[in-house]
Design an enzyme around this catalytic site. Structure first.
Site, PDB file in Angstrom:
ATOM      1  CD  GLN A  45      -7.698   4.514  -4.627  1.00 37.23           C
ATOM      2  OE1 GLN A  45      -8.082   5.416  -3.884  1.00 37.23           O
ATOM      3  NE2 GLN A  45      -7.354   3.317  -4.175  1.00 37.23           N
TER       4      GLN A  45
ATOM      5  CB  VAL B 104     -16.621   1.344   5.178  1.00 35.05           C
ATOM      6  CG1 VAL B 104     -16.500   2.513   4.230  1.00 35.05           C
ATOM      7  CG2 VAL B 104     -15.590   0.262   4.881  1.00 35.05           C
TER       8      VAL B 104
ATOM      9  CB  ALA C  57     -17.207   5.921   1.107  1.00 31.68           C
TER      10      ALA C  57
ATOM     11  CG  HIS D 177      -6.807   5.884   0.648  1.00 32.55           C
ATOM     12  ND1 HIS D 177      -7.488   5.111   1.545  1.00 32.55           N
ATOM     13  CD2 HIS D 177      -6.274   6.900   1.399  1.00 32.55           C
ATOM     14  CE1 HIS D 177      -7.385   5.615   2.770  1.00 32.55           C
ATOM     15  NE2 HIS D 177      -6.645   6.701   2.699  1.00 32.55           N
TER      16      HIS D 177
ATOM     17  CD1 TRP E   5       7.754  -2.496   5.291  1.00 40.12           C
ATOM     18  CD2 TRP E   5       9.004  -2.062   3.504  1.00 40.12           C
ATOM     19  NE1 TRP E   5       9.055  -2.730   5.633  1.00 40.12           N
ATOM     20  CE2 TRP E   5       9.842  -2.475   4.553  1.00 40.12           C
ATOM     21  CE3 TRP E   5       9.570  -1.719   2.271  1.00 40.12           C
ATOM     22  CZ2 TRP E   5      11.227  -2.546   4.416  1.00 40.12           C
ATOM     23  CZ3 TRP E   5      10.938  -1.800   2.130  1.00 40.12           C
ATOM     24  CH2 TRP E   5      11.758  -2.214   3.196  1.00 40.12           C
TER      25      TRP E   5
ATOM     26  NE  ARG F 214      -2.558   2.195  -1.529  1.00 36.72           N
ATOM     27  CZ  ARG F 214      -3.653   1.458  -1.655  1.00 36.72           C
ATOM     28  NH1 ARG F 214      -3.546   0.145  -1.777  1.00 36.72           N
ATOM     29  NH2 ARG F 214      -4.842   1.993  -1.597  1.00 36.72           N
TER      30      ARG F 214
HETATM   31  N1  PHE Z   1      -9.553   3.727   0.073  1.00 35.93           N
HETATM   32  C1  PHE Z   1      -9.707   2.298  -0.067  1.00 35.93           C
HETATM   33  C2  PHE Z   1      -8.457   1.761  -0.782  1.00 35.93           C
HETATM   34  O1  PHE Z   1      -7.747   2.498  -1.385  1.00 35.93           O
HETATM   35  C3  PHE Z   1     -10.936   1.951  -0.868  1.00 35.93           C
HETATM   36  C4  PHE Z   1     -12.191   2.341  -0.172  1.00 35.93           C
HETATM   37  C5  PHE Z   1     -12.784   3.564  -0.446  1.00 35.93           C
HETATM   38  C6  PHE Z   1     -12.783   1.495   0.736  1.00 35.93           C
HETATM   39  C7  PHE Z   1     -13.951   3.931   0.171  1.00 35.93           C
HETATM   40  C8  PHE Z   1     -13.941   1.858   1.362  1.00 35.93           C
HETATM   41  C9  PHE Z   1     -14.526   3.060   1.082  1.00 35.93           C
HETATM   42  O2  PHE Z   1      -8.201   0.570  -0.757  1.00 35.93           O
END
Ligand code: PHE
Length: 349
Positions: free
Chosen positions: A232, A275, A317, A192, A153, A218
């Site tokens: 993003q 992370v 990050a 992402h 989804w 998404r």
């Molecule tokens: N990639 C995550 C998202 O799209 C965001 C994120 C980026 C979180 C880098 C932690 C570190 O929700």
């Protein structure tokens, strides 16, 4: 002879006065000043006159010649000016027509600003592919197979290619041909910009600091703050001793530059598999709390996946939602406006 000159003068002035167009003026010129013109003949015959007479007539004739030439030239100018006015019908008192130029899309506008802010802080800007594989989008980012982000989804899966043939995958990733694409290679639209963390670290050694602006996708229901296609800006800073304090400093600087002194935001703990610890950045939008970024310290498993030694490497990050930043900065009430193609929206920027 003198009378003759007076006569010519009278006639020439009269004719010039009456002339209605340049053609009549030309006729007048020929009549008096042409090769066989009346005045030309007088001038030519001067040499046959007695010297005393020549002294009187000569200057008179010369003067008249000049007068007629000047009069014709002046009149000619007048005719030309008025005929230009008639032909072009230019009314220089009319207000000009407005030229409608294009507009910069608010997402491009804010992206450019963000790039400039990070460039000024010595970050590099890199970009990555919108079509990714399962490995880069999930596995390498320590996202386990049962993580909700992998849910059908949330992800747009692409038709899988098996031996050069394309077929829609079933829920297990098997193609309609009964052949199976290896899981790692299954193609998708990146959910992402984080997969670029992996690409970049595979090809570079720390220390470095980068941002990655780009489109993400998404497969989910849309509402005023959710879209299927959005922007993003990923950030990644890695070195021997890059800390959470450094992260906080950079984010504060960034948001202050983007929104101005006194910008309000806060950090809240959250979980992302790639992370540890993980945080979210929140800001106010239409009196609501809006998550504008996920972030945190890069997980040791991610460093392992790219061949870094997690005991000697640290970094942070982050991933900012571009549309959400733009919504706050430009007071946009609905995220769906960005991709609506509505000119009334675009024209405001
Ligand atoms: N990639 C995550 C998202 O799209 C965001 C994120 C980026 C979180 C880098 C932690 C570190 O929700």
């Amino acid at each position: 002879m003198k009378e003759k000159i007076e006569e010519i003068k009278k006639l020439a002035l009269e004719m010039a006065e009456k002339a209605k167009d340049s053609k009549e003026l030309e006729n007048l010129e020929t009549k008096f000043l042409g090769r066989k013109g009346e005045l030309t003949q007088i001038l030519r015959s001067l040499k046959d006159l007695a010297i005393e007479e020549r002294r009187i007539i000569g200057p008179l004739a010369q003067k008249l010649k000049k007068e007629v030439e000047e009069l014709v030239a002046e009149k000619m100018k007048e005719f030309q000016a008025s005929s230009f006015k008639l032909q072009s019908k230019i009314d220089i008192t009319k207000p000009g027509k407005k030229i409608h130029g294009g507009h910069i899309h608010p997402l491009n506008k804010i992206e450019k600003e963000i790039r400039d802010i990070f460039l000024s802080m010595n970050f590099s800007v890199v970009e990555g592919p919108e079509v990714e594989t399962d490995y880069y989008n999930f596995d390498a980012l320590n996202i386990p197979k049962d993580h909700p982000a992998r849910d059908a989804w949330d992800t747009f899966w692409l038709k899988q290619s098996v031996g050069g043939l394309f077929a829609r995958p079933d829920s297990q990733g098997k193609s309609g041909l009964g052949l199976k694409t290896p899981d790692k290679e299954r193609k998708l639209l990146r959910t992402h910009t984080s997969p670029m963390q992996i690409h970049y670290m595979q090809t570079h050694q720390p220390p470095f600091q980068i941002i990655v602006p780009g489109r993400t996708f998404r497969y989910e229901a849309t509402d005023a703050s959710h879209e299927t296609t959005f922007g993003q800006v990923e950030g990644l800073m890695v070195g021997e001793d890059v800390s959470l304090a450094n992260f906080k400093f950079i984010i504060e600087k960034f948001l202050t530059r983007l929104f101005g002194e006194g910008v309000e935001f806060d950090f809240r703990p959250n979980y992302y598999p790639f992370v540890e610890p993980g945080v979210d950045v929140y800001m106010k939008w239409q009196n609501k709390e809006l998550e504008v970024a996920g972030a945190g310290m890069v997980h040791p498993e991610v460093f392992r996946a790219v061949g870094y030694d997690p005991y000697k490497t640290q970094g942070f990050a982050f991933g900012f939602g571009l549309n959400r930043l733009a919504m706050i900065k430009y007071k946009i009430p609905d995220i769906r406006l960005f991709n609506s193609g509505d000119l009334r929206f675009i024209k405001q920027f």
